[in-house]
Scaffold this active site. Sequence first.
Site, PDB file in Angstrom:
ATOM      1  N   LYS A  82      11.734   0.863  14.272  1.00 44.39           N
ATOM      2  CA  LYS A  82      11.815   0.662  12.821  1.00 44.39           C
ATOM      3  C   LYS A  82      12.761   1.691  12.186  1.00 44.39           C
ATOM      4  O   LYS A  82      13.617   1.342  11.357  1.00 44.39           O
ATOM      5  CB  LYS A  82      10.414   0.768  12.196  1.00 44.39           C
ATOM      6  CG  LYS A  82       9.502  -0.407  12.559  1.00 44.39           C
ATOM      7  CD  LYS A  82       8.047  -0.179  12.170  1.00 44.39           C
ATOM      8  CE  LYS A  82       7.169  -1.314  12.704  1.00 44.39           C
ATOM      9  NZ  LYS A  82       5.740  -1.186  12.389  1.00 44.39           N
TER      10      LYS A  82
ATOM     11  N   GLN B  65       1.741   3.423  10.715  1.00 45.64           N
ATOM     12  CA  GLN B  65       1.594   2.546  11.882  1.00 45.64           C
ATOM     13  C   GLN B  65       0.117   2.344  12.230  1.00 45.64           C
ATOM     14  O   GLN B  65      -0.659   3.291  12.278  1.00 45.64           O
ATOM     15  CB  GLN B  65       2.363   3.141  13.071  1.00 45.64           C
ATOM     16  CG  GLN B  65       2.418   2.236  14.288  1.00 45.64           C
ATOM     17  CD  GLN B  65       3.202   0.940  14.068  1.00 45.64           C
ATOM     18  OE1 GLN B  65       4.069   0.859  13.194  1.00 45.64           O
ATOM     19  NE2 GLN B  65       2.907  -0.081  14.848  1.00 45.64           N
TER      20      GLN B  65
ATOM     21  N   ASP C   5       4.024  -3.061   4.040  1.00 43.98           N
ATOM     22  CA  ASP C   5       3.287  -3.838   5.046  1.00 43.98           C
ATOM     23  C   ASP C   5       2.385  -4.890   4.409  1.00 43.98           C
ATOM     24  O   ASP C   5       1.831  -5.738   5.102  1.00 43.98           O
ATOM     25  CB  ASP C   5       2.389  -2.906   5.875  1.00 43.98           C
ATOM     26  CG  ASP C   5       3.065  -2.407   7.147  1.00 43.98           C
ATOM     27  OD1 ASP C   5       3.824  -3.189   7.744  1.00 43.98           O
ATOM     28  OD2 ASP C   5       2.805  -1.251   7.524  1.00 43.98           O
TER      29      ASP C   5
HETATM   30  N1  GUN Z   1       0.834  -2.463  14.050  1.00 38.81           N
HETATM   31  C1  GUN Z   1       1.129  -3.670  14.565  1.00 38.81           C
HETATM   32  N2  GUN Z   1       1.911  -4.354  13.708  1.00 38.81           N
HETATM   33  C2  GUN Z   1       2.115  -3.548  12.636  1.00 38.81           C
HETATM   34  C3  GUN Z   1       2.837  -3.700  11.423  1.00 38.81           C
HETATM   35  O1  GUN Z   1       3.454  -4.719  11.133  1.00 38.81           O
HETATM   36  N3  GUN Z   1       2.832  -2.630  10.592  1.00 38.81           N
HETATM   37  C4  GUN Z   1       2.145  -1.495  10.869  1.00 38.81           C
HETATM   38  N4  GUN Z   1       2.155  -0.498   9.969  1.00 38.81           N
HETATM   39  N5  GUN Z   1       1.448  -1.333  11.960  1.00 38.81           N
HETATM   40  C5  GUN Z   1       1.449  -2.356  12.852  1.00 38.81           C
END
Ligand code: GUN
Length: 299
Positions: free
Chosen positions: A52, A96, A119
Amino acid sequence: MTLIDGKKISTQLFSEIHQEVENLNTGGNLQPGLAVVIIGDDPASRIYVNSKVKRANELGIHSFKYELPKTASQDEVLKLIQELNVRADVNGILVQSPPPPGIDEQLINQTINPIKDVDCFNPYNVGKMAIGDETGFLPCTPAGIIVLLKRYSISTEGKHAVILGRSNIVGKPMALLLSSKRVNSTVTICHSRTTNLRKILLDADIIVAAIGKPNFVTADMVKNDVIIIDVGINRIPDPDAKKGYKLVGDVDFAGVSPKASFITPVPGGVGPMTIAMLMYNAVKGCCIQNNVKLPKSLI
Ligand code: GUN
């Protein structure tokens, strides 16, 4: 059978988003900023977070990475989020998931400023999505799946979409988006306590599999011409692979693909779309917070 190439579509999106970032820069002297927080040392989470950050930088989005030890206290995490909430150079905040044991994920999500909640994990934005208010953010993986369906001109209206999994990250928001007035599918959510799963799957026009069980959906469970969206990313041992494992989805690709009209591969299907939608949301956050015209909706 048509392979749904998420890598190709995400590459298109990255170039569109890069253009939006350039326009913000030349038109308003603005640079979107994305804060990425990881708590603990889960190896898979680290890989996701690093990709990311790398992608943000490639698109001209300023990234700020925060690595907290797995011993970090709840208060330390919340304090960091509160600082990021008020910083003008941070337009999006991502923590995350999942955090280590002892850290309350719901409290984290409630603390993230809703206008920076890229998110769409804050209950305020989940609520906006539920009522069809498009001024909030959309969750990255489900929204990325809708974009894939749209860019492959797959008709969803009146189709029976069966979702495997009821997680807050994929299953539940996926049901909201698929049943929304933009998409108009009829939705069934299945989970570990569902009875007659095979019968329900055999009626599905579209299957979205998000349960984290390798090769769970097999050819005998799907009808001809089904559309398969595989969200699973499962590591299974493979002595022939360099790393000693390979990635497989929740769907038995070899068995199911000959029956499918469209299918996403793993890897290279849904995964890259999640990151693309995150970058889109970071740009959207920058626009919202600076009263600039929003980028065009992708769904
Ligand atoms: N863990 C698995 N997918 C995601 C996501 O799209 N965002 C975040 N913050 N954590 C994740």
